[in-house]
Design an enzyme around this catalytic site. Structure first.
Site, PDB file in Angstrom:
ATOM      1  N   SER A  87       0.817  -1.211   0.000  1.00 22.02           N
ATOM      2  CA  SER A  87       0.000   0.000   0.000  1.00 22.02           C
ATOM      3  C   SER A  87       0.852   1.263   0.000  1.00 22.02           C
ATOM      4  O   SER A  87       2.035   1.251   0.352  1.00 22.02           O
ATOM      5  CB  SER A  87      -0.925   0.010   1.217  1.00 22.02           C
ATOM      6  OG  SER A  87      -1.789  -1.097   1.212  1.00 22.02           O
ATOM      7  N   MET A  88       0.230   2.364  -0.375  1.00 23.91           N
ATOM      8  CA  MET A  88       0.880   3.662  -0.373  1.00 23.91           C
ATOM      9  C   MET A  88       1.283   4.009   1.061  1.00 23.91           C
ATOM     10  O   MET A  88       0.434   4.021   1.959  1.00 23.91           O
ATOM     11  CB  MET A  88      -0.084   4.708  -0.930  1.00 23.91           C
ATOM     12  CG  MET A  88       0.487   6.069  -1.178  1.00 23.91           C
ATOM     13  SD  MET A  88      -0.763   7.085  -2.030  1.00 23.91           S
ATOM     14  CE  MET A  88       0.162   8.618  -2.239  1.00 23.91           C
TER      15      MET A  88
END
Length: 372
Positions: A87-88
């Protein structure tokens, strides 16, 4: 050279990292948690061929897709659905901040992914206080391998995360890194006096964190953020090319609307409330490729039985609607939009969610004002 220190600098400059997470961000090497070949802008990026570019991507504030189509080769031309990722980092930190993780907490991270978030949690809390869970055995095995390479050993279980892991309960915090249309009650039972933070929503709008405090068998709270996570694999609705959802185009019902599809796409607060009425249909805005600024908004039912389209033409105040199937999808959407207007165009932060053993309901302003 890009490194954890560079990622920390980026996140600090963006105001995304809290002091208590700085050491974890600076210490955990993300390169241990992603494949040597990544896909960037629909092209492969190899660590061996372009090492500096690869490291720049890895230590940027970027999400990195690590699995397509559940790891299955569906052949050339098949629709490519992202099914796992790293994920970011700034979104990970937003989620950790919403969870208010504190030293001594026991934390479940449902949707283990690459294990990177588990490593941050283990660095701060100690591996013995951290649990991860994923339904895909290959993902679990790779996450454990990644974590060991980084020097961490949280317990990572292969199983249905929506049923949870009672053997590790009780947890103080429950995090989910996949979107759910409903909060499983097992999460409430296994986090009896803590907090749940999970991406929440249906097919039309899934861009909210549900931030719920748990007590006496009830989870209750409000919505925050605008996350974009992959959908739960439990009863995951089909996705594909537009052509996979269109049929009987010679049997449509035509009408007109004064609701501009272009304006609708920018009404972010409205879309949350529309999503309460359309949890099982998704939208796609298709832009004309001739510079005309014309566009078509498609509304597509998850069961692939119904669809609708609205054509946008600049300068017009009425727009052509076409619908097919047992449902009038545009009629449902417009009715939900008009109800939002009738309620005074409330913003999403006025809405909340309550989860009990009997189910879940969404409310506006106060828990007794149930709107779904």
């Amino acid at each position: 050279m890009s490194s954890p220190a560079r990622l920390l600098e980026i996140l600090t400059n963006k105001g995304a990292v809290l002091p208590e997470w700085k050491d974890a961000v600076a210490s955990v090497r993300r390169e241990l948690f992603v494949p040597d070949t990544l896909e960037v802008d629909d092209r492969p990026l190899s660590r061996s061929e372009r090492p500096q570019r690869w490291l720049t991507v890895v230590y940027g504030d970027l999400p990195i897709v690590t699995q397509i189509n559940d790891g299955k080769d569906l052949g050339e031309g098949a629709y490519r659905l992202p099914t796992s990722s790293s994920s970011m980092p700034s979104v990970m930190l937003e989620m950790l901040a919403l969870a208010d993780v504190q030293e001594g907490h026991r934390v479940m991270d449902a949707g283990a992914g690459t294990g990177f978030n588990l490593a941050w949690l283990s660095h701060r809390l100690g591996s013995k206080n951290v649990f991860g869970m994923d339904t895909d055995r290959a993902i679990v095995e790779q996450a454990i391998k990644n974590l060991r390479a980084a020097g961490y050993s949280p317990q990572v279980i292969c199983g249905d995360a929506e049923k949870g892991y009672p053997d590790g309960a009780p947890y103080d915090r429950w995090l989910a890194t996949f979107t759910v249309p409903e909060i499983p009650y097992a999460w409430v039972e296994q986090t009896p006096a803590g907090r749940i933070v999970a991406p929440w929503g249906g097919s039309y709008h899934s861009y909210s964190f549900a931030v719920l405090d748990t007590r006496d068998g009830v989870a209750e709270g409000r919505f925050a953020g605008y996350p974009a996570f992959m959908c739960t694999r439990t009863n995951r609705p089909p996705r594909g090319y537009l052509r996979d959802f269109l049929h009987h185009r010679d049997e449509v019902t035509r009408s007109k609307t004064t609701l501009s599809p272009r304006d609708l796409e920018t009404e972010y607060e409205a879309k949350f409330f529309i999503g309460l009425a359309l949890p099982d249909a998704w939208s796609l805005m298709a832009e004309a490729d001739d510079g005309s600024d014309e566009a078509t908004l498609w509304i597509l039912a998850d069961d692939q039985k119904s669809w609708a389209s609205v054509d946008y033409v600049p300068g017009h105040d009425t727009f052509t609607v076409e619908q097919y199937g047992p449902r009038g999808l545009w009629d449902e959407l417009e009715a939900a939009f008009r109800l939002w207007e009738h309620r005074g165009q409330p913003e999403r932060d006025r809405a909340g969610l309550t989860v009990t053993s009997q189910g879940q309901h969404v409310w506006l302003d106060t828990p007794d004002n149930i709107i779904r």
